[in-house]
Design a protein around this motif. Structure first.
Motif, PDB file in Angstrom:
ATOM      1  N   ALA A 179       0.812  -1.222   0.000  1.00  0.00           N
ATOM      2  CA  ALA A 179       0.000   0.000   0.000  1.00  0.00           C
ATOM      3  C   ALA A 179       0.843   1.270   0.000  1.00  0.00           C
ATOM      4  O   ALA A 179       0.390   2.318  -0.461  1.00  0.00           O
ATOM      5  N   HIS A 180       2.050   1.193   0.488  1.00  0.00           N
ATOM      6  CA  HIS A 180       2.912   2.377   0.558  1.00  0.00           C
ATOM      7  C   HIS A 180       3.597   2.696  -0.767  1.00  0.00           C
ATOM      8  O   HIS A 180       4.179   3.768  -0.924  1.00  0.00           O
ATOM      9  N   ARG A 181       3.526   1.816  -1.721  1.00  0.00           N
ATOM     10  CA  ARG A 181       4.243   2.007  -2.976  1.00  0.00           C
ATOM     11  C   ARG A 181       3.466   2.919  -3.927  1.00  0.00           C
ATOM     12  O   ARG A 181       2.277   2.754  -4.109  1.00  0.00           O
ATOM     13  N   ALA A 182       4.179   3.841  -4.530  1.00  0.00           N
ATOM     14  CA  ALA A 182       3.557   4.725  -5.519  1.00  0.00           C
ATOM     15  C   ALA A 182       3.732   4.115  -6.904  1.00  0.00           C
ATOM     16  O   ALA A 182       4.374   4.670  -7.782  1.00  0.00           O
ATOM     17  N   HIS A 183       3.139   2.938  -7.084  1.00  0.00           N
ATOM     18  CA  HIS A 183       3.205   2.236  -8.363  1.00  0.00           C
ATOM     19  C   HIS A 183       1.879   2.409  -9.102  1.00  0.00           C
ATOM     20  O   HIS A 183       0.879   2.835  -8.526  1.00  0.00           O
ATOM     21  N   ALA A 184       1.889   2.041 -10.365  1.00  0.00           N
ATOM     22  CA  ALA A 184       0.685   2.188 -11.188  1.00  0.00           C
ATOM     23  C   ALA A 184      -0.502   1.441 -10.604  1.00  0.00           C
ATOM     24  O   ALA A 184      -1.617   1.961 -10.569  1.00  0.00           O
ATOM     25  N   SER A 185      -0.269   0.211 -10.133  1.00  0.00           N
ATOM     26  CA  SER A 185      -1.371  -0.636  -9.670  1.00  0.00           C
ATOM     27  C   SER A 185      -1.800  -0.361  -8.233  1.00  0.00           C
ATOM     28  O   SER A 185      -2.781  -0.939  -7.768  1.00  0.00           O
ATOM     29  N   THR A 186      -1.086   0.505  -7.522  1.00  0.00           N
ATOM     30  CA  THR A 186      -1.473   0.802  -6.138  1.00  0.00           C
ATOM     31  C   THR A 186      -1.859   2.261  -5.940  1.00  0.00           C
ATOM     32  O   THR A 186      -2.792   2.546  -5.203  1.00  0.00           O
ATOM     33  N   GLU A 187      -1.150   3.173  -6.564  1.00  0.00           N
ATOM     34  CA  GLU A 187      -1.426   4.600  -6.396  1.00  0.00           C
ATOM     35  C   GLU A 187      -1.949   5.233  -7.679  1.00  0.00           C
ATOM     36  O   GLU A 187      -2.890   6.025  -7.655  1.00  0.00           O
ATOM     37  N   GLY A 188      -1.354   4.884  -8.792  1.00  0.00           N
ATOM     38  CA  GLY A 188      -1.722   5.509 -10.057  1.00  0.00           C
ATOM     39  C   GLY A 188      -3.188   5.354 -10.424  1.00  0.00           C
ATOM     40  O   GLY A 188      -3.837   6.327 -10.834  1.00  0.00           O
ATOM     41  N   VAL A 189      -3.719   4.155 -10.270  1.00  0.00           N
ATOM     42  CA  VAL A 189      -5.104   3.899 -10.682  1.00  0.00           C
ATOM     43  C   VAL A 189      -6.116   4.704  -9.870  1.00  0.00           C
ATOM     44  O   VAL A 189      -7.228   4.939 -10.338  1.00  0.00           O
ATOM     45  N   THR A 190      -5.713   5.155  -8.674  1.00  0.00           N
ATOM     46  CA  THR A 190      -6.652   5.933  -7.856  1.00  0.00           C
ATOM     47  C   THR A 190      -6.998   7.268  -8.516  1.00  0.00           C
ATOM     48  O   THR A 190      -8.013   7.873  -8.165  1.00  0.00           O
ATOM     49  N   LYS A 191      -6.182   7.707  -9.441  1.00  0.00           N
ATOM     50  CA  LYS A 191      -6.459   8.965 -10.151  1.00  0.00           C
ATOM     51  C   LYS A 191      -7.522   8.777 -11.242  1.00  0.00           C
ATOM     52  O   LYS A 191      -8.078   9.753 -11.734  1.00  0.00           O
ATOM     53  N   PHE A 192      -7.773   7.531 -11.609  1.00  0.00           N
ATOM     54  CA  PHE A 192      -8.729   7.244 -12.679  1.00  0.00           C
ATOM     55  C   PHE A 192      -9.973   6.505 -12.203  1.00  0.00           C
ATOM     56  O   PHE A 192     -10.952   6.430 -12.938  1.00  0.00           O
ATOM     57  N   LEU A 193      -9.914   5.912 -11.021  1.00  0.00           N
ATOM     58  CA  LEU A 193     -11.035   5.101 -10.534  1.00  0.00           C
ATOM     59  C   LEU A 193     -11.597   5.684  -9.241  1.00  0.00           C
ATOM     60  O   LEU A 193     -10.868   5.912  -8.280  1.00  0.00           O
ATOM     61  N   SER A 194     -12.909   5.901  -9.252  1.00  0.00           N
ATOM     62  CA  SER A 194     -13.566   6.442  -8.069  1.00  0.00           C
ATOM     63  C   SER A 194     -14.880   5.702  -7.868  1.00  0.00           C
ATOM     64  O   SER A 194     -15.670   5.609  -8.809  1.00  0.00           O
ATOM     65  N   PRO A 195     -15.090   5.133  -6.696  1.00  0.00           N
ATOM     66  CA  PRO A 195     -14.244   5.297  -5.526  1.00  0.00           C
ATOM     67  C   PRO A 195     -13.003   4.404  -5.570  1.00  0.00           C
ATOM     68  O   PRO A 195     -12.984   3.377  -6.223  1.00  0.00           O
ATOM     69  N   SER A 196     -11.971   4.844  -4.848  1.00  0.00           N
ATOM     70  CA  SER A 196     -10.775   4.049  -4.576  1.00  0.00           C
ATOM     71  C   SER A 196     -10.706   3.915  -3.068  1.00  0.00           C
ATOM     72  O   SER A 196     -10.630   4.926  -2.357  1.00  0.00           O
ATOM     73  N   VAL A 197     -10.786   2.685  -2.592  1.00  0.00           N
ATOM     74  CA  VAL A 197     -10.924   2.462  -1.146  1.00  0.00           C
ATOM     75  C   VAL A 197      -9.992   1.357  -0.668  1.00  0.00           C
ATOM     76  O   VAL A 197      -9.467   0.577  -1.464  1.00  0.00           O
ATOM     77  N   SER A 198      -9.815   1.300   0.648  1.00  0.00           N
ATOM     78  CA  SER A 198      -9.070   0.185   1.231  1.00  0.00           C
ATOM     79  C   SER A 198     -10.056  -0.950   1.487  1.00  0.00           C
ATOM     80  O   SER A 198     -11.230  -0.717   1.782  1.00  0.00           O
TER      81      SER A 198
END
Length: 154
Positions: A83-102
């Motif tokens: 969860a701490h990684r700023a990778h495409a599959s963990t952080e990047g997709v949150t900019k395109f998908l809403s909601p993005s949740v734990s």
């Protein structure tokens, strides 16, 4: 991509655990993935192929992120260990998908960690490791008044 890094064995094991068919997508991006997702019926389980086959994954490159997120509507992160990684599959997709949740597992891990820190036995020591200490400054600052000792490794 090397076969030894394929998520094929994971899809097989997931099928055993869920007692249902788990379809492994041939990739994590592209038209074939979009078609599989669009054709999925309620209850179908699809596992995307390993995102690490692309160098753009760890670089969180916007073009790759957009392709990865394209077939989906929401994002649920249930992987505490990444969860701490700023990778495409963990952080990047949150900019395109809403909601993005734990997810529930991630929330449970955070609750356990909070309880261990706030209600743990004293004196308490924290061991914080990783290759980039600079990315952990916020965590270290938060631990300063909760721990008697902080041990930093790399």
């Amino acid at each position: 991509p090397e076969d030894k890094f394929s998520l094929g064995p994971c899809a097989e094991r997931m099928a055993e655990l869920l007692d249902c068919d788990v379809k492994l997508a041939p990739d994590c991006i592209g038209d074939d993935v979009a078609t599989m997702v669009a054709d999925a019926k309620e209850g179908d389980v699809i596992m995307l192929e390993n995102t690490r086959f692309y160098k753009e994954e760890t670089k969180n490159e916007p073009g790759f992120v957009e392709k990865l997120a394209a077939p989906f509507d929401i994002f649920v992160n249930d992987a505490f260990g990444t969860a701490h990684r700023a990778h495409a599959s963990t952080e990047g997709v949150t900019k395109f998908l809403s909601p993005s949740v734990s997810g529930f597992l991630l929330a449970k891990e955070l609750e356990y960690l909070d309880g261990a820190i706030t209600s743990g036995e004293k004196p308490m020591a924290a061991i914080v490791g990783g290759s980039k200490v600079s990315s952990k400054i916020t965590v270290l600052e938060a631990l300063l008044d909760k721990c008697e000792k902080i041990i930093i490794g790399g």
